[in-house]
Design a protein around this motif. Structure first.
Motif, PDB file in Angstrom:
ATOM      1  N   GLN A  60       0.759  -1.435  -0.119  1.00  0.00           N
ATOM      2  CA  GLN A  60       0.075  -0.160   0.116  1.00  0.00           C
ATOM      3  C   GLN A  60       0.714   1.262  -0.068  1.00  0.00           C
ATOM      4  OE1 GLN A  60      -2.340  -1.417   3.379  1.00  0.00           O
ATOM      5  NE2 GLN A  60      -4.331  -1.366   1.646  1.00  0.00           N
ATOM      6  N   SER A  61       2.125   1.161   0.429  1.00  0.00           N
ATOM      7  CA  SER A  61       2.965   2.500   0.228  1.00  0.00           C
ATOM      8  C   SER A  61       3.290   2.610  -1.292  1.00  0.00           C
ATOM      9  CB  SER A  61       4.214   2.109   1.249  1.00  0.00           C
ATOM     10  OG  SER A  61       5.027   3.234   1.136  1.00  0.00           O
ATOM     11  N   PRO A  62       3.206   3.954  -1.417  1.00  0.00           N
ATOM     12  CA  PRO A  62       3.608   4.473  -3.019  1.00  0.00           C
ATOM     13  C   PRO A  62       5.153   4.451  -2.936  1.00  0.00           C
ATOM     14  CG  PRO A  62       2.304   6.160  -1.881  1.00  0.00           C
ATOM     15  CD  PRO A  62       2.483   5.065  -0.992  1.00  0.00           C
ATOM     16  N   GLU A  63       5.999   4.407  -1.899  1.00  0.00           N
ATOM     17  CA  GLU A  63       7.253   4.410  -1.902  1.00  0.00           C
ATOM     18  C   GLU A  63       7.851   3.171  -1.976  1.00  0.00           C
ATOM     19  OE1 GLU A  63       5.628   6.194   1.052  1.00  0.00           O
ATOM     20  OE2 GLU A  63       5.630   7.987  -0.322  1.00  0.00           O
ATOM     21  N   THR A  64       7.158   2.130  -2.154  1.00  0.00           N
ATOM     22  CA  THR A  64       7.795   0.827  -2.026  1.00  0.00           C
ATOM     23  C   THR A  64       8.253   0.334  -3.329  1.00  0.00           C
ATOM     24  OG1 THR A  64       6.261  -0.044  -0.184  1.00  0.00           O
ATOM     25  CG2 THR A  64       7.325  -1.532  -1.420  1.00  0.00           C
ATOM     26  N   PRO A  65       9.444  -0.028  -3.667  1.00  0.00           N
ATOM     27  CA  PRO A  65      10.263  -0.382  -4.770  1.00  0.00           C
ATOM     28  C   PRO A  65       9.015  -1.580  -5.388  1.00  0.00           C
ATOM     29  CG  PRO A  65      11.873  -0.197  -3.384  1.00  0.00           C
ATOM     30  CD  PRO A  65      10.745  -0.028  -2.589  1.00  0.00           C
ATOM     31  N   ILE A  66       8.962  -1.694  -6.819  1.00  0.00           N
ATOM     32  CA  ILE A  66       8.397  -2.661  -7.317  1.00  0.00           C
ATOM     33  C   ILE A  66       8.719  -4.193  -7.116  1.00  0.00           C
ATOM     34  CG2 ILE A  66       7.606  -3.612  -9.529  1.00  0.00           C
ATOM     35  CD1 ILE A  66       6.293  -0.930  -8.820  1.00  0.00           C
ATOM     36  N   ALA A  67      10.030  -4.461  -6.881  1.00  0.00           N
ATOM     37  CA  ALA A  67      10.287  -5.796  -6.493  1.00  0.00           C
ATOM     38  C   ALA A  67       9.962  -5.990  -5.307  1.00  0.00           C
ATOM     39  CB  ALA A  67      11.764  -5.780  -6.473  1.00  0.00           C
ATOM     40  N   VAL A  68       9.892  -5.382  -4.209  1.00  0.00           N
ATOM     41  CA  VAL A  68       9.429  -5.434  -2.857  1.00  0.00           C
ATOM     42  C   VAL A  68       7.664  -5.868  -3.065  1.00  0.00           C
ATOM     43  CG1 VAL A  68       9.097  -4.544  -0.570  1.00  0.00           C
ATOM     44  CG2 VAL A  68      11.267  -4.326  -1.725  1.00  0.00           C
ATOM     45  N   LYS A  69       7.180  -5.018  -3.985  1.00  0.00           N
ATOM     46  CA  LYS A  69       5.728  -5.315  -4.026  1.00  0.00           C
ATOM     47  C   LYS A  69       5.509  -6.740  -4.567  1.00  0.00           C
ATOM     48  CE  LYS A  69       3.912  -0.547  -4.076  1.00  0.00           C
ATOM     49  NZ  LYS A  69       2.760   0.118  -4.421  1.00  0.00           N
ATOM     50  N   ALA A  70       6.353  -6.964  -5.454  1.00  0.00           N
ATOM     51  CA  ALA A  70       6.089  -8.134  -6.294  1.00  0.00           C
ATOM     52  C   ALA A  70       6.351  -9.304  -5.351  1.00  0.00           C
ATOM     53  CB  ALA A  70       6.659  -8.191  -7.493  1.00  0.00           C
ATOM     54  N   PHE A  71       7.306  -9.337  -4.322  1.00  0.00           N
ATOM     55  CA  PHE A  71       7.799 -10.165  -3.493  1.00  0.00           C
ATOM     56  C   PHE A  71       6.582 -10.370  -2.386  1.00  0.00           C
ATOM     57  CE2 PHE A  71      12.511  -9.451  -4.676  1.00  0.00           C
ATOM     58  CZ  PHE A  71      12.578 -10.244  -5.751  1.00  0.00           C
ATOM     59  N   SER A  72       6.054  -9.216  -2.226  1.00  0.00           N
ATOM     60  CA  SER A  72       5.094  -9.317  -1.024  1.00  0.00           C
ATOM     61  C   SER A  72       3.668  -9.894  -1.412  1.00  0.00           C
ATOM     62  CB  SER A  72       4.831  -7.691  -0.608  1.00  0.00           C
ATOM     63  OG  SER A  72       5.882  -7.204   0.164  1.00  0.00           O
TER      64      SER A  72
END
Length: 180
Positions: free
Chosen positions: A114-126
């Protein structure tokens, strides 16, 4: 005999990562040294230890078991490098998360999504971590689907590709649950 600290200081490359992973293997003492550097090394060493750490855990998931709480405590820090976050969430995809830590992992991964600052890779792994956990906690599927839908239009192709896979897996798991 390899000195892990010196190896991390010497070079940051895939080749060096592979050397460290091969050296550590399934050895608990060597892994303990690597994770000690990951948690307590100076900034550059911590960043460089993250990559071989995630690969060691992928090859030998049992090595991380005694370190789950400190791993999650470390992930909650605000002063760590994004490489540490990325590689920590990456390794969470490949391990069975102990029940007592599942709530904390879910909360952390939802926060990353939900954080706009989170890098894409971290979002994908999440996404993958949450998809894995949704097998034991089907009640999170609705929230996960809603977050994916909310971010779909403004998300990067890497996020969409992972999100499609996660949605298919959740649909399949839901269908299997209805058939039982």
């Amino acid at each position: 005999m390899m000195d892990i600290l010196e190896s991390l200081k010497q070079e940051h490359s895939k080749k060096q990562t592979d050397r460290i992973v091969a050296f550590v293997g399934a050895d608990k003492k060597r892994f303990a040294r690597l994770i000690e550097l990951f948690f307590k090394g100076e900034y550059r060493v911590t960043q460089r230890a993250a990559w071989p750490l995630s690969y060691c855990v992928r090859a030998h998931p049992e090595l991380i078991e005694p370190y789950f709480k400190p791993l999650l405590d470390n992930l909650a820090r605000k002063d760590i490098h994004v490489a540490v976050i990325r590689n920590t969430v990456r390794l969470l995809q490949d391990v069975a998360i102990p029940k007592k830590h599942q709530g904390r992992v879910m909360s952390t991964c939802f926060d990353f999504l939900q954080s706009p600052e989170t890098p894409i890779a971290v979002k994908a792994f999440s996404l993958t971590v949450l998809s894995n956990l949704s097998k034991e906690h089907p009640d999170i599927r609705g929230e996960l689907k809603l977050i994916i839908e909310e971010q779909w239009e403004r998300s990067a192709p890497a996020f969409r590709a992972r999100a499609k896979r996660v949605l298919r897996q959740m649909e399949k798991a839901a269908a299997e649950g209805r058939l039982r």
